[in-house]
Design a protein around this motif. Structure first.
Motif, short mmCIF file in Angstrom:
data_model
loop_
_atom_site.label_atom_id
_atom_site.label_comp_id
_atom_site.label_asym_id
_atom_site.label_seq_id
_atom_site.Cartn_x
_atom_site.Cartn_y
_atom_site.Cartn_z
N TYR A 191 0.81 -1.22 0.00
CA TYR A 191 0.00 0.00 0.00
C TYR A 191 0.84 1.28 0.00
O TYR A 191 0.35 2.36 -0.31
N TRP B 85 -7.29 5.87 13.77
CA TRP B 85 -7.66 5.67 12.36
C TRP B 85 -6.57 6.21 11.45
O TRP B 85 -6.25 5.63 10.42
N LYS C 154 -3.64 3.93 11.44
CA LYS C 154 -3.90 2.76 10.62
C LYS C 154 -3.74 3.05 9.13
O LYS C 154 -3.30 2.20 8.35
N ARG D 118 1.21 4.73 6.00
CA ARG D 118 2.01 3.67 5.39
C ARG D 118 3.49 3.95 5.57
O ARG D 118 3.92 5.09 5.48
N ASP E 156 5.09 -1.79 4.42
CA ASP E 156 3.90 -2.51 4.89
C ASP E 156 4.28 -3.84 5.56
O ASP E 156 3.63 -4.86 5.36
N ARG F 200 1.39 9.61 4.50
CA ARG F 200 -0.06 9.64 4.60
C ARG F 200 -0.58 10.66 3.59
O ARG F 200 -0.10 11.80 3.54
N ARG G 170 -8.41 -3.17 -2.33
CA ARG G 170 -8.95 -1.80 -2.34
C ARG G 170 -9.24 -1.27 -3.75
O ARG G 170 -9.36 -0.06 -3.95
N GLU H 202 -4.33 -6.76 9.36
CA GLU H 202 -3.38 -7.74 8.80
C GLU H 202 -3.01 -8.81 9.81
O GLU H 202 -2.82 -9.97 9.47
N PRO I 29 -12.88 8.70 10.36
CA PRO I 29 -12.64 9.63 9.25
C PRO I 29 -13.15 9.14 7.91
O PRO I 29 -12.92 9.79 6.90
#
Lengths: 608, 140
Positions: free
Chosen positions: A97, A157, A160, A163, A183, A208, B15, B43, B88
């Motif tokens: 990601y 959040w 999370k 990356r 990742d 981000r 995704r 994960e 969010p």
């Protein structure tokens, strides 16, 4: 507004400063992006004779015009630098990601130059950049580093969605086999790019982004993507084989062909092959399959070893890893192989090269070249504790690992027997024995980054028959096959897609051209992207020539050229490189010494 | 009426649905932050769960349920469809406008469903809850 060519972030780690630059549209057009554009930047800005681990080397992380666009398997970025392992150009590819997040953060690439004197981490959020001290992260594994960084982010959040790409202890120790992990489980693995990051004392890049990526002509792009996705969905490898069994589906196939490297390439068949196969992984240790960003193939395996001394969880092992840690080390048990693979990801070691190095160590040990007191353990083939133990030492830079962490050539050289290192240009050869698949021999010998299968994956035709089925034991016509695969790969690597899209029947330059044209707005023709891919290949070659490489380096280990295989279909075969190499040079437009001719360079716009 | 059947066990966490949704609603802009579907990713426990946005609520929940999936306990927020201040997701960056799934296409042809290669999202006719349950039993 079109997001390509877009912006680059240039970070001077010596001074702790950064600048934002526009990518030159003409360069973007001529070199596509990713691997191609990164090579051009490196070639223009770095002396190929530079010390790879000195501050004058640069590390370039670049996405491509298709990264993060939703094109199939558009998850990739490339890390380009001068390799400390080979001394040649390094360009390592990774998905997950992180690369997409980098584009969403407003940057299509990062140029890292100079070297910090203290550990730092580079934080990027929607175009805002910060270099933070990272003393507290130094020494941590990739997993611990990601956890520690997320702990610093207040909103759960947000943490999370962040990356991270980082190096583990191997990169910090400047092990020549160190990779950059993103990742937690994805690696820009080969050629020691992680050691270069370590030499700059850059521990992690934290990204981000909430900005979007816009393609130039969305309807045109979408139509091209749809065509490509339909091809992927109908190809048996990309729609069934890889999703169900992952890359390790190859273990049984390659074993049946008699080209499964076993005991450091002493043999080409392994009795325990089925125990370490993709089928066995799916049955015994896999919990889920997983896709990188926007990838329908979902070849990644999430795996777990529930109990025992090899307990752990993570991703993989992939084919190359399971084969080289398995058959090549004589081990037929998935638990220690999975464990060793997890350790590679945590310490930040290239699992292909690390596995080959263990196999070399085992042969050196069995032949009595590594004394018992140096080994500190029983390094015999088939000993799972030796595999896990030596990988751990390499990750930490302890014991024999202090030497082995630099790869099989450095290890074999230390003990005076480089003939037992199965490498090309000091980079370890992956898991296909070229004595029984001749085209791969030429791929290995001519790869610009040394021993590597993903610079021209002719297995697709020679074994799998994806586009057409070729006889693997024949050398005739292989030069042309290798050249086409190399060029197409250069294009795919530059675009931001994963190489696996080429394992689809009928997928070729025209599909790439259509998607890249729609994404970039450059009115590429198929001819232009083919020329661009040749330009990329030749520029890498020019870099290597300036770094001191000659025709003598386009070769294979003596074992593969002189010692015949002893069983299976390719029994009695050696790799007949000499039958292919001159033809390859000619097809490339190079002279008999492998030097690009002036008329070729002029055609490609590479003349001095 | 059409419904989207979400089978999280088939989701691979790629995704691609997020890219397709944002691109189709924002004139080709691919941006997960503007997507009306987001994939929750855990994960460590090998869990991927697509969540499609539902109604906007202007306040946090005062109490929440715990959801167990594959034997692991999750906060209800993980599967909740609301766009709310507690998470969010489903707010357009910048404007903070709440985004709601509109079953795009006429007749409905949601782009997230169209692009999903693994059958984690399927467009189905409204069978009624009990029928879905029965069908599942049959295939199990």
């Amino acid at each position: 507004m079109n997001s390509w060519p877009g912006k680059l972030l240039r970070v001077d780690l010596t001074r702790g400063t950064w600048a934002v630059e526009d990518i030159d549209p003409q360069l973007a057009r001529d070199y596509i992006g990713g691997r191609g554009l990164g090579t051009k930047i490196l070639y223009d800005e770095v002396d190929p004779a530079v010390d790879p681990l000195g501050p004058d080397n640069k590390l370039i992380l670049l996405t491509g015009p298709l990264t993060a666009t939703g094109a199939p398997a558009s998850a990739r970025y490339m890390a380009i630098t001068k390799s400390p392992l080979t001394g040649a150009i390094a360009s390592s590819n990774s998905g997950g990601y992180f690369p997409a997040e980098l584009r969403y953060a407003g940057f299509n690439g990062i140029i890292l130059e100079g070297a910090s004197d203290k550990p730092v981490a580079l934080w990027i959020k929607d175009g805002e950049v910060e270099l933070k001290p990272a003393d507290d992260l130094w020494g941590k594994t990739s997993e611990e580093t990601e956890d520690a960084i997320r702990d610093q982010i207040e909103d759960d959040w947000e943490a999370k969605a962040t990356r991270i790409a980082c190096i583990g202890p191997a990169g910090e120790n400047m092990a020549r086999l160190a990779c950059i992990i993103n990742d937690t489980h994805r690696a820009a693995g080969r050629s020691g790019v992680g050691a270069v990051m370590g030499s700059k004392k850059l521990k992690a890049i934290v990204v981000r982004g909430t900005q979007g990526v816009q393609t130039a002509d969305f309807p045109e792009f979408k139509a091209a993507v749809k065509t490509a996705m339909q091809k992927l969905a109908s190809g048996p490898v990309t729609s069934q084989g890889l999703p169900t069994y992952g890359t390790a589906i190859l273990v049984n196939i390659i074993n049946e062909c008699g080209i499964l490297p076993t005991h450091n390439f002493q043999k080409g068949m392994f009795a325990g092959a089925s125990k370490i196969s993709g089928e066995s992984i799916a049955e015994n240790i896999m919990t889920r399959n997983k896709g990188c960003f926007a990838c329908s193939i979902a070849c990644a395996r999430m795996t777990v070893i529930e109990e025992g001394k090899y307990a752990g969880h993570g991703e993989g092992p992939e084919y190359e890893t399971v084969e080289l840690m398995g058959a090549d080390c004589g081990i037929d048990d998935l638990a220690p192989i999975a464990k060793a693979n997890y350790l590679c990801n945590f310490y930040g070691l290239d699992s292909i090269s690390a596995a080959c190095t263990v196999a070399t160590a085992m042969e050196l040990y069995e032949k009595g070249y590594i004394p018992r007191e140096d080994a500190g353990m029983d390094l015999s083939f088939g000993n799972p504790d030796a595999l896990v133990g030596l990988i751990e030492q390499m990750g930490k830079g302890e014991g024999l690992g202090k030497i082995a962490m630099h790869g099989s050539w450095f290890l074999a050289n230390h003990y005076g027997h480089t003939e037992l290192s199965m490498d090309v240009k000091k980079q370890e050869i992956p898991a296909y024995d070229p004595r029984g698949v001749q085209g791969m021999g030429l791929t290995y010998a001519t790869s610009n980054r040394g021993g590597c299968h993903v610079r021209g994956y002719t297995i697709a035709n020679e074994v799998l028959g994806v586009h057409e089925k070729l006889d693997p034991l024949v050398t005739e016509g292989k030069a042309a096959t290798v050249k086409v695969f190399q060029d197409l790969t250069a294009l795919v690597d530059s675009s931001g897609l994963c190489l696996f899209v080429t394992l689809t029947p009928g997928f070729g330059f025209d599909d790439m051209q259509a998607m890249i044209k729609g994404a970039t707005g450059f009115d590429y023709t198929v001819h232009e992207v083919i020329v661009a891919s040749e330009r990329i290949w030749n520029l890498e070659k020019l870099f290597n020539m300036k770094a001191g490489f000659t025709r003598a380096d386009d070769t294979l280990p003596k074992r593969l050229l002189e010692e015949p295989l002893t069983e299976g279909g390719p029994k009695g075969q050696v790799c007949r490189l000499h039958e292919m190499l001159p033809e390859y040079y000619e097809l490339r437009g190079w002279d008999e010494n492998g030097v690009p001719k002036p008329e070729l360079l002029e055609r490609l716009g590479l003349q001095a | 009426m059409k419904k989207i059947l979400v089978d999280y066990k088939k989701c691979t966490g790629c995704r691609q649905c997020e890219t397709a949704c944002s691109a189709s609603h924002f004139d080709g802009e691919v941006n997960p932050e503007k997507s009306r579907i987001r994939v929750y990713i855990d994960e460590e426990n090998s869990l991927f769960h697509p969540v499609i946005s539902g109604p906007f609520t202007n306040a946090h929940c005062t109490s929440k349920n715990i959801v167990i999936m594959d034997g692991v306990e999750y906060d209800e927020c993980v599967v909740c469809r609301a766009s709310c201040p507690g998470r969010p997701w489903f707010f357009e960056p910048g404007t903070k406008i709440a985004l709601k799934c509109d079953f795009c296409g006429d007749p409905p042809d949601p782009q997230c469903v169209a692009i999903c290669a693994h059958g984690a999202l399927q467009l189905i006719d409204d069978l009624g809850v009990s029928r879905i349950r029965k069908q599942k039993k049959k295939t199990a």
